[in-house]
Design a protein around this motif. Structure first.
Motif, PDB file in Angstrom:
ATOM      1  N   SER A 212      33.017  37.140  80.059  1.00 16.91           N
ATOM      2  CA  SER A 212      33.883  38.291  80.320  1.00 16.91           C
ATOM      3  C   SER A 212      35.310  37.957  79.899  1.00 16.91           C
TER       4      SER A 212
ATOM      5  N   LYS B 242      37.631  37.381  81.613  1.00 20.82           N
ATOM      6  CA  LYS B 242      38.200  36.334  82.469  1.00 20.82           C
ATOM      7  C   LYS B 242      38.205  34.960  81.802  1.00 20.82           C
TER       8      LYS B 242
ATOM      9  N   ASP C  23      45.006  35.314  91.565  1.00 23.26           N
ATOM     10  CA  ASP C  23      44.776  36.472  90.700  1.00 23.26           C
ATOM     11  C   ASP C  23      45.835  37.551  90.916  1.00 23.26           C
TER      12      ASP C  23
ATOM     13  N   PRO D 163      39.842  48.231  80.734  1.00 24.48           N
ATOM     14  CA  PRO D 163      39.423  48.285  82.148  1.00 24.48           C
ATOM     15  C   PRO D 163      40.379  47.462  83.012  1.00 24.48           C
ATOM     16  N   CYS D 164      40.707  47.998  84.185  1.00 24.28           N
ATOM     17  CA  CYS D 164      41.727  47.367  85.027  1.00 24.28           C
ATOM     18  C   CYS D 164      41.220  47.160  86.446  1.00 24.28           C
TER      19      CYS D 164
ATOM     20  N   GLY E  68      45.961  42.025  86.058  1.00 22.59           N
ATOM     21  CA  GLY E  68      46.443  40.856  85.326  1.00 22.59           C
ATOM     22  C   GLY E  68      45.934  40.797  83.893  1.00 22.59           C
ATOM     23  N   ALA E  69      44.647  41.020  83.715  1.00 26.63           N
ATOM     24  CA  ALA E  69      44.076  40.923  82.369  1.00 26.63           C
ATOM     25  C   ALA E  69      44.630  42.010  81.446  1.00 26.63           C
ATOM     26  N   PRO E  70      44.528  43.289  81.845  1.00 27.99           N
ATOM     27  CA  PRO E  70      45.043  44.305  80.928  1.00 27.99           C
ATOM     28  C   PRO E  70      46.562  44.224  80.758  1.00 27.99           C
TER      29      PRO E  70
ATOM     30  N   GLY F 224      33.889  44.238  88.798  1.00 24.07           N
ATOM     31  CA  GLY F 224      35.082  43.583  88.243  1.00 24.07           C
ATOM     32  C   GLY F 224      36.360  44.380  88.470  1.00 24.07           C
TER      33      GLY F 224
ATOM     34  N   GLY G 125      33.019  42.714  79.675  1.00 27.12           N
ATOM     35  CA  GLY G 125      32.084  41.751  80.249  1.00 27.12           C
ATOM     36  C   GLY G 125      30.644  42.164  80.080  1.00 27.12           C
TER      37      GLY G 125
HETATM   38  C1  LIG Z   1      38.391  41.271  85.991  1.00 26.45           C
HETATM   39  C2  LIG Z   1      37.818  42.239  85.064  1.00 26.45           C
HETATM   40  C3  LIG Z   1      38.589  43.263  84.506  1.00 26.45           C
HETATM   41  C4  LIG Z   1      40.036  43.516  84.868  1.00 26.45           C
HETATM   42  O1  LIG Z   1      40.878  42.418  85.016  1.00 26.45           O
HETATM   43  P1  LIG Z   1      42.018  42.406  86.140  1.00 26.45           P
HETATM   44  O2  LIG Z   1      42.854  41.238  85.830  1.00 26.45           O
HETATM   45  O3  LIG Z   1      41.321  42.290  87.463  1.00 26.45           O
HETATM   46  O4  LIG Z   1      42.710  43.718  86.033  1.00 26.45           O
HETATM   47  C5  LIG Z   1      37.968  44.113  83.628  1.00 26.45           C
HETATM   48  N1  LIG Z   1      36.670  43.982  83.305  1.00 26.45           N
HETATM   49  C6  LIG Z   1      35.903  43.009  83.810  1.00 26.45           C
HETATM   50  C7  LIG Z   1      34.467  42.903  83.397  1.00 26.45           C
HETATM   51  C8  LIG Z   1      36.441  42.113  84.718  1.00 26.45           C
HETATM   52  O5  LIG Z   1      35.676  41.149  85.226  1.00 26.45           O
END
Ligand SMILES: *Cc1c(COP(=O)(O)O)cnc(C)c1O
Length: 451
Positions: free
Chosen positions: A117, A119, A242, A281-282, A286-288, A343, A431
């Motif tokens: 994913s 992550k 996180d 996707p959020c 942190g990721a987006p 997620g 993911g």
């Molecule tokens: C964690 C996750 C996200 C979003 O990341 P965040 O940092 O939590 O916003 C999106 N898609 C998948 C599959 C995730 O596991």
């Protein structure tokens, strides 16, 4: 925090707030986005720039030879953890017909090795940064060490140092998978605090790799708080936070540099005549946010990033509407935080991520779970790709912009209308690689039943 604080910001009869409260899909557009972003952005009392993104990418590069050695699955890519950019013309109909309104691409993080994913980007980066700091302090690396020397970190002497330390994290599942697998592969002991909604197979996969899984009855926030508190007691414990970590965020942001090269290789221009629209996707954000930060630094005004959230967990949209000084929870809005998109099942946004996004993000939209399952099946049928429900959230984005009054008004206000035919719509599929076949089959059945 009460809803009135948000209503003070977004007027009481704001149609977006009304839809949000009823858990109906909606689109929020950011009035504070700056077309030309500042080169240096404040976040959590620090300042970050593209140099920090480049430093994260350089760290991944230094560790690549070691990663190729520790993870056999990384041998073909010489230790590079990256995902392909896939054209998806077969999905144009699935996103509500893009006829004459640009082309669709997938940034296929559902194929990312090691963690399966998105992550893998932030999580592994933070583990590497922690390991690198320890290695320098313990004289396992010199300040001039090149990538080849990093293989020394797989030596028994280095592993003995790492074994004295614990890397801990709180997670709904995927961050735990990423941190747990990476940390234990380098020789750390690893503890993952899981929320009640975490999938059983994710816990099992971690236990098989020697990771200690601590289960919590509460939600994601409770798991993070418990992990943070436990790690604070132990000077030999590093907690991957996180909700607050800049190392995570910058690890994610490195994706922008790789994507820039992929777009160039695919002949996709990004400029005033060729806008790039990205749908991410959020969860906590942190990721987006990391990726959006990197992309805005690279492409300036020409990239528009949108975050996608489940209708029951729109924590980032709430946070962006409320603004700084507030920290709303989806429960305050009568929402349940119940979603199959595990997620994304987060009740309250990361404050640093929201602070960073205030001038950079174009908007947020929400998606019902049924739509996630329908899209997951369409992706399977049209491309053969297997994504998890969380990873399907972005597909609702193009239709939100081109098929709703608010979206069309925004497109016109941004002067994007005349350029949409040359736009690239990039849906980030976040993911799915390690979802067990029987679990995936259940997703597919659910999606087909809804079709
Ligand atoms: C964690 C996750 C996200 C979003 O990341 P965040 O940092 O939590 O916003 C999106 N898609 C998948 C599959 C995730 O596991």
């Amino acid at each position: 925090m009460t809803t009135s604080a948000i209503d003070a910001h977004a007027s009481p009869d704001d149609p977006v707030a009304a839809l949000l409260r009823r858990a109906q899909p909606c689109l929020w557009l950011n009035p504070r986005r700056q077309a030309v972003p500042a080169r240096v952005q404040p976040v959590a009392g620090q300042c970050i720039s593209l140099d920090d993104t480049k430093a994260a990418a350089a760290r991944f590069a230094r560790f690549a030879p070691l990663l190729a050695q520790v993870f056999p699955e990384l041998q073909p890519s010489a230790g590079v953890i990256e995902s392909p950019l896939l054209p998806a013309p077969g999905l144009h109909a699935a996103v509500g017909s893009l006829e004459g309104q640009g082309r669709l691409w997938l940034k296929a993080d559902h194929l990312l090795p090691v963690a399966g994913s998105i992550k893998a980007r932030g999580g592994i980066h933070e583990v590497l940064e922690f390991a690198e700091g320890l290695a320098l302090r313990h004289g396992l690396l010199g300040p001039q060490s090149g990538p080849d020397d990093y293989r020394a970190l797989a030596s028994p002497a280095a592993r003995a140092v790492f074994a004295r330390y614990t890397v801990a994290v709180g997670s709904t599942g995927n961050l735990g998978l990423s941190i747990g697998v990476a940390a234990s592969a380098l020789g750390f002991s690893a503890v993952v605090h899981m929320s009640a909604d975490a999938k059983e197979w994710k816990k099992e996969r971690l236990r098989q790799r020697g990771v200690q899984v601590v289960e919590h009855v509460g939600d994601y926030e409770a798991a993070v708080a418990a992990g943070r508190a436990q790690a604070a007691q132990d000077p030999f414990s590093h907690f991957v936070d996180d909700e607050r970590s800049l190392s995570l965020l910058l690890g994610y942001s490195a994706a922008a540099l790789h994507l820039q090269q992929q777009l160039q290789d695919a002949g996709i221009a990004v400029d005033a005549e060729h806008p790039l629209l990205v749908y991410l996707p959020c969860g906590v954000g942190g990721a987006p946010a990391g990726i959006t930060f990197g992309l805005r630094q690279v492409f300036g005004p020409h990239v528009h990033c949108f975050f996608a959230e489940p209708v029951q967990s729109p924590c980032f949209m709430l946070q962006m509407m409320a603004g700084q000084g507030q920290h709303p929870s989806v429960y305050d809005w009568g929402l349940t935080n119940q979603t199959e998109a595990d997620g994304l099942a987060v009740p309250r946004a990361s404050l640093p991520a929201a602070e960073l996004m205030a001038p950079l993000l174009s908007g947020c939209f929400t998606v019902p779970d049924e739509t996630l399952f329908r899209q997951l099946v369409r992706v399977l049928d049209a491309t053969g790709e297997r994504i998890e429900p969380s990873a399907a959230a972005g597909f609702a984005g193009p239709a939100m912009l081109t098929g709703s009054d608010a979206g069309r008004a925004w497109v016109a206000a941004q002067s994007l209308q005349q350029h949409l035919a040359q736009a690239a719509h990039l849906v980030w599929t976040t993911g799915g690689r390690f979802v067990p076949p029987e679990e995936f089959e259940r997703f597919v059945q659910r999606g087909r039943a809804l079709a």
